[in-house]
Enzyme design. Structure first.
Site, short mmCIF file in Angstrom:
data_model
loop_
_atom_site.label_atom_id
_atom_site.label_comp_id
_atom_site.label_asym_id
_atom_site.label_seq_id
_atom_site.Cartn_x
_atom_site.Cartn_y
_atom_site.Cartn_z
N GLU A 90 -0.37 -8.83 -2.04
CA GLU A 90 -1.80 -9.05 -2.26
C GLU A 90 -2.26 -8.47 -3.60
OE1 GLU A 90 -3.63 -9.51 2.11
OE2 GLU A 90 -3.37 -7.43 1.52
N CYS A 103 -6.77 -5.41 -9.29
CA CYS A 103 -5.96 -4.38 -8.65
C CYS A 103 -4.61 -5.01 -8.30
CB CYS A 103 -6.69 -3.90 -7.40
SG CYS A 103 -5.77 -2.68 -6.44
N CYS A 110 5.84 0.09 0.75
CA CYS A 110 5.69 1.39 0.10
C CYS A 110 6.43 2.43 0.93
CB CYS A 110 4.21 1.77 0.02
SG CYS A 110 3.91 3.32 -0.86
N CYS A 114 1.62 7.54 3.48
CA CYS A 114 0.30 8.17 3.62
C CYS A 114 -0.35 7.69 4.93
CB CYS A 114 -0.60 7.83 2.43
SG CYS A 114 0.07 8.42 0.87
N CYS A 117 -3.24 4.84 4.97
CA CYS A 117 -3.11 3.65 4.14
C CYS A 117 -2.30 2.56 4.84
CB CYS A 117 -2.42 4.04 2.82
SG CYS A 117 -2.20 2.66 1.70
N CYS A 331 -9.72 -0.28 -0.81
CA CYS A 331 -8.64 0.70 -0.97
C CYS A 331 -7.94 0.95 0.36
CB CYS A 331 -9.20 2.05 -1.42
SG CYS A 331 -9.99 1.96 -3.00
N1 SAH Z 1 0.33 4.54 -4.33
C1 SAH Z 1 -0.71 4.82 -5.27
C2 SAH Z 1 -1.75 3.70 -5.34
C3 SAH Z 1 -2.47 3.56 -4.04
S1 SAH Z 1 -4.02 2.85 -3.86
C4 SAH Z 1 -1.38 6.12 -4.90
O1 SAH Z 1 -1.09 6.65 -3.83
O2 SAH Z 1 -2.17 6.64 -5.69
C5 SAH Z 1 -5.26 3.63 -4.67
C6 SAH Z 1 -6.03 4.69 -3.90
O3 SAH Z 1 -6.51 4.29 -2.63
C7 SAH Z 1 -5.18 5.92 -3.67
O4 SAH Z 1 -5.90 7.05 -4.08
C8 SAH Z 1 -5.00 5.92 -2.19
O5 SAH Z 1 -4.73 7.20 -1.69
C9 SAH Z 1 -6.33 5.37 -1.74
N2 SAH Z 1 -6.34 4.92 -0.36
C10 SAH Z 1 -5.30 4.54 0.43
N3 SAH Z 1 -5.73 4.22 1.66
C11 SAH Z 1 -7.06 4.40 1.68
C12 SAH Z 1 -8.06 4.21 2.65
N4 SAH Z 1 -7.76 3.79 3.88
N5 SAH Z 1 -9.34 4.46 2.31
C13 SAH Z 1 -9.65 4.86 1.04
N6 SAH Z 1 -8.75 5.05 0.08
C14 SAH Z 1 -7.46 4.83 0.38
#
Ligand code: SAH
Length: 339
Positions: A90, A103, A110, A114, A117, A331
């Site tokens: 996506e 984006c 991944c 986390c 996410c 996000c």
């Molecule tokens: N792998 C990278 C890019 C991820 S996406 C990273 O971890 O930084 C970009 C941002 O969205 C990151 O800061 C991630 O932690 C955040 N993110 C992930 N899941 C989320 C959620 N459910 N709500 C809000 N932000 C989220």
């Protein structure tokens, strides 16, 4: 066969030399790929028929098919691209008053795990190549007919876990003969792979580094982000300080606010202590609840109090606008798909 969009200009020049062609042909090919955005070698009409045939024999031009396109009430568009090996990723286009921002994903799946996410719940399949990272931008520009002015590497995947391809993609995006998007308009976000942050500091790329911090003590961050068990907060912040000293660039810390988890004033106080004196900015993200996720969004009141506390104590903080949540494009809501 190799995707011709995987090569940067220097590499393509070398490739052409190897098949007995003049290096300036690489610049002509770049123009067709990144400025004209053609989808076949036959459209490269200033190249001889013979060269076009040679190129066809040696390379492919990656063109993603659009499998699905969803538009949010706020104008955000989410694309599902067929990456041509039974997988789909996506990409999200966001429209801001200062221009279009995209984006992009860096991996299919991944490994980071986390807990908040959605990109990570399903297994990791593979890295995207640099051509596949860049193709997301080309395809969206082709589809909308609009110029993209900002790129954030914040889609599916951990960009620094696919370091070489991501850095090469940034060079292609940034190069005047490539997509020609200014490095300051490119952001790369990491969950905190410390050795790669040190490496990135040496690359001489002027892009913005964003760090997903999300918690101010190791116990809490371990619970949210398993990567913290390997690279705890002190080591991460030391790498950030080194990055700032080397590049003179401001770092952006992302902090996703989850109700009753990391959103009270005590957390804000700790955050000020950690970041005091650093050349940085805090981007607060109202957490998006994911399926089976245990973190809920903080109240608007708490989010604003948190921001105000930081701003009142010398840390510049803004709240990230929530775009595309009605189509699962916000996000943390992106996922890889099986075809
Ligand atoms: N792998 C990278 C890019 C991820 S996406 C990273 O971890 O930084 C970009 C941002 O969205 C990151 O800061 C991630 O932690 C955040 N993110 C992930 N899941 C989320 C959620 N459910 N709500 C809000 N932000 C989220």
């Amino acid at each position: 066969m190799k995707n011709i969009k995987d090569y940067n200009l220097e590499e393509l020049k070398n490739e052409l030399k190897e098949i007995g062609e003049k290096p300036f042909r690489a610049e002509q090919i770049f123009k067709w790929l990144y400025h004209e955005k053609v989808q076949s070698f036959d459209e490269m009409t200033n190249l001889s028929l013979e060269l076009r045939e040679k190129l066809k024999e040696n390379y492919t031009i990656c063109n993603f098919n659009i499998l699905k396109k969803q538009e949010s009430k706020d104008g955000t568009i989410k694309y599902l691209f067929d990456v041509l090996d039974d997988n789909a990723i996506e990409t999200v286009l966001m429209k801001y008053h200062h221009g279009n921002s995209i984006c992009v994903s860096s991996q299919i799946g991944c490994k980071m795990g986390c807990k908040f996410c959605a990109s990570t719940g399903i297994n990791f399949i593979r890295n995207l190549t640099s051509g596949e990272i860049v193709e997301q931008i080309i395809r969206v520009e082709q589809d909308t007919g609009e110029r993209i002015s900002n790129v954030v590497l914040m889609g599916i995947g951990e960009p620094l876990d696919n370091y070489d391809n991501v850095v090469n993609a940034i060079r292609l995006i940034n190069h005047p003969k490539g997509l020609n998007i200014g490095a300051r308009h490119i952001s790369i976000s990491t969950s905190g792979l410390v050795p790669k942050i040190y490496q990135l500091a040496e690359e001489n790329i002027q892009c913005t580094l964003s760090i997903s911090l999300h918690a101010t003590d190791n116990q809490k961050r371990n619970r949210m982000m398993p990567v913290n068990n390997t690279y705890p907060i002190e080591e991460l912040l030391q790498a950030c300080k080194d990055y700032i000293a080397k590049t003179n660039r401001r770092i952006s810390f992302e902090y996703a606010l989850a109700k009753d988890n990391n959103d009270n004033l005590e957390d804000a106080k700790q955050l000020v202590k950690l970041l005091k004196g650093m050349l940085c900015h805090v981007n607060l993200i109202p957490i998006n609840k994911i399926e089976n996720g245990k973190f809920d969004k903080s109240s608007n009141e708490n989010i604003m109090k948190f921001r105000d506390y930081l701003n009142d104590h010398g840390i510049v903080a803004t709240i990230r606008r929530e775009l595309g949540s009605d189509i699962d494009a916000a996000c943390g809501q992106l996922r890889r798909k099986n075809l």
